[in-house]
Design an enzyme around this catalytic site. Sequence first.
Site, PDB file in Angstrom:
ATOM      1  N   HIS A  40      22.501 -10.302 -58.973  1.00  0.00           N
ATOM      2  CA  HIS A  40      23.587 -10.451 -57.986  1.00  0.00           C
ATOM      3  C   HIS A  40      23.652 -11.861 -57.399  1.00  0.00           C
ATOM      4  O   HIS A  40      24.655 -12.235 -56.815  1.00  0.00           O
ATOM      5  CB  HIS A  40      23.484  -9.381 -56.894  1.00  0.00           C
ATOM      6  CG  HIS A  40      22.390  -9.601 -55.887  1.00  0.00           C
ATOM      7  ND1 HIS A  40      21.174  -8.957 -55.951  1.00  0.00           N
ATOM      8  CD2 HIS A  40      22.327 -10.390 -54.778  1.00  0.00           C
ATOM      9  CE1 HIS A  40      20.421  -9.314 -54.931  1.00  0.00           C
ATOM     10  NE2 HIS A  40      21.096 -10.197 -54.195  1.00  0.00           N
ATOM     11  N   ASP A  79      19.079  -5.521 -61.934  1.00  0.00           N
ATOM     12  CA  ASP A  79      19.340  -6.626 -61.018  1.00  0.00           C
ATOM     13  C   ASP A  79      18.459  -7.831 -61.320  1.00  0.00           C
ATOM     14  O   ASP A  79      17.928  -8.480 -60.408  1.00  0.00           O
ATOM     15  CB  ASP A  79      19.160  -6.192 -59.560  1.00  0.00           C
ATOM     16  CG  ASP A  79      19.823  -7.172 -58.581  1.00  0.00           C
ATOM     17  OD1 ASP A  79      20.729  -7.914 -59.009  1.00  0.00           O
ATOM     18  OD2 ASP A  79      19.420  -7.189 -57.400  1.00  0.00           O
ATOM     19  N   GLY A 153      19.684 -14.570 -48.815  1.00  0.00           N
ATOM     20  CA  GLY A 153      19.213 -15.863 -49.286  1.00  0.00           C
ATOM     21  C   GLY A 153      17.819 -15.782 -49.873  1.00  0.00           C
ATOM     22  O   GLY A 153      17.414 -16.604 -50.693  1.00  0.00           O
ATOM     23  N   ASN A 154      17.049 -14.763 -49.451  1.00  0.00           N
ATOM     24  CA  ASN A 154      15.724 -14.521 -50.038  1.00  0.00           C
ATOM     25  C   ASN A 154      15.822 -13.869 -51.406  1.00  0.00           C
ATOM     26  O   ASN A 154      14.845 -13.876 -52.178  1.00  0.00           O
ATOM     27  CB  ASN A 154      14.884 -13.611 -49.143  1.00  0.00           C
ATOM     28  CG  ASN A 154      14.129 -14.364 -48.064  1.00  0.00           C
ATOM     29  OD1 ASN A 154      14.353 -14.144 -46.882  1.00  0.00           O
ATOM     30  ND2 ASN A 154      13.239 -15.260 -48.458  1.00  0.00           N
ATOM     31  N   SER A 155      16.966 -13.268 -51.707  1.00  0.00           N
ATOM     32  CA  SER A 155      17.115 -12.541 -52.972  1.00  0.00           C
ATOM     33  C   SER A 155      16.764 -13.430 -54.159  1.00  0.00           C
ATOM     34  O   SER A 155      17.254 -14.551 -54.277  1.00  0.00           O
ATOM     35  CB  SER A 155      18.548 -12.034 -53.127  1.00  0.00           C
ATOM     36  OG  SER A 155      18.842 -11.042 -52.190  1.00  0.00           O
ATOM     37  N   GLY A 211      30.910   2.869 -74.347  1.00  0.00           N
ATOM     38  CA  GLY A 211      32.134   2.086 -74.487  1.00  0.00           C
ATOM     39  C   GLY A 211      33.353   2.715 -73.850  1.00  0.00           C
ATOM     40  O   GLY A 211      34.459   2.607 -74.376  1.00  0.00           O
TER      41      GLY A 211
END
Length: 301
Positions: A40, A79, A153-155, A211
Amino acid sequence: MAIRMSITIPNRINQVMSQNKSEGSGIIFDKNGYIMTNYHVVEYADPKNSYSKYTTLEVFLPDGRQAKGKFIGGDRKTDLAVIKVDLSDLPVAELGDSSSIEVGELAVAIGNPLGLDFAGSVTAGIISAVNRKVQIDDRTLNLIQTDAAINPGNSGGALVNSKGQVIGINTVKISSTGLEGLGFAIPINDAKPIIDQLVMFGYVKGRPFIGISGREITETIAKMYNIPQGVYIIGVTPNTGAYKAGIQAGDILIKLAGQEIKSLKDVDAVKSRYKAGDTVDAVIYRNGKKIALKLTFSEEK
């Protein structure tokens, strides 16, 4: 180190119409410039995203160097993502063993809370829980819980142990009035095999793909229109398992691998038991009739 994702969309006369920036963190894990982070944090740079051509990745190192980042691969399901910079003499993180951590051990989170103004911030706490299952959007992740302060911001940054070894990738914080100390990280032992595949292939090999895009037909809607519950097919991706099986837009998928399908979660539950190349039975509803099909899972890329 810090990562900035900038999206700039020009208008027809090449003037800036809109610009958006977001910042996160990353971990250099290879001397050749490979950096692991959260998907993300860099998702708009993924070539599969329609905004990728408008997106620029910038990497900021603690020693003051800056470089343009290249998107290597990403996996929304876990993620996780990998980007790369062309710089030498990079500080490479030492990876630890997340399977050996215990509740009560020291946990130190490193990253850039609230962006570059607070780059390289370090917060300390303890391991509050291991193997914590956390629902994020439509995914369930198996995470390390810590009370070390983790903020936007730590992600993508590192969660390290008392030896300075990376044991997790900071990914999410649960925040609400009255709540404190609920930060979560992806265990490094879970992340490393995914990261390795993203470096080698740009995606996770062997993951099954049907799909289709669709929406759920609830019990209420089914009764209203006298149709079965299931997943209404909105679109079918060419040359995928669904396409080759003969599934069409307007069909309703009602059974897959012997299991009744009433939601997209049911579809994902079936997929989790198979790999690309496996063939299962499928039943669709079309024009008032049930039709049995054979569906071979293609590979998600």
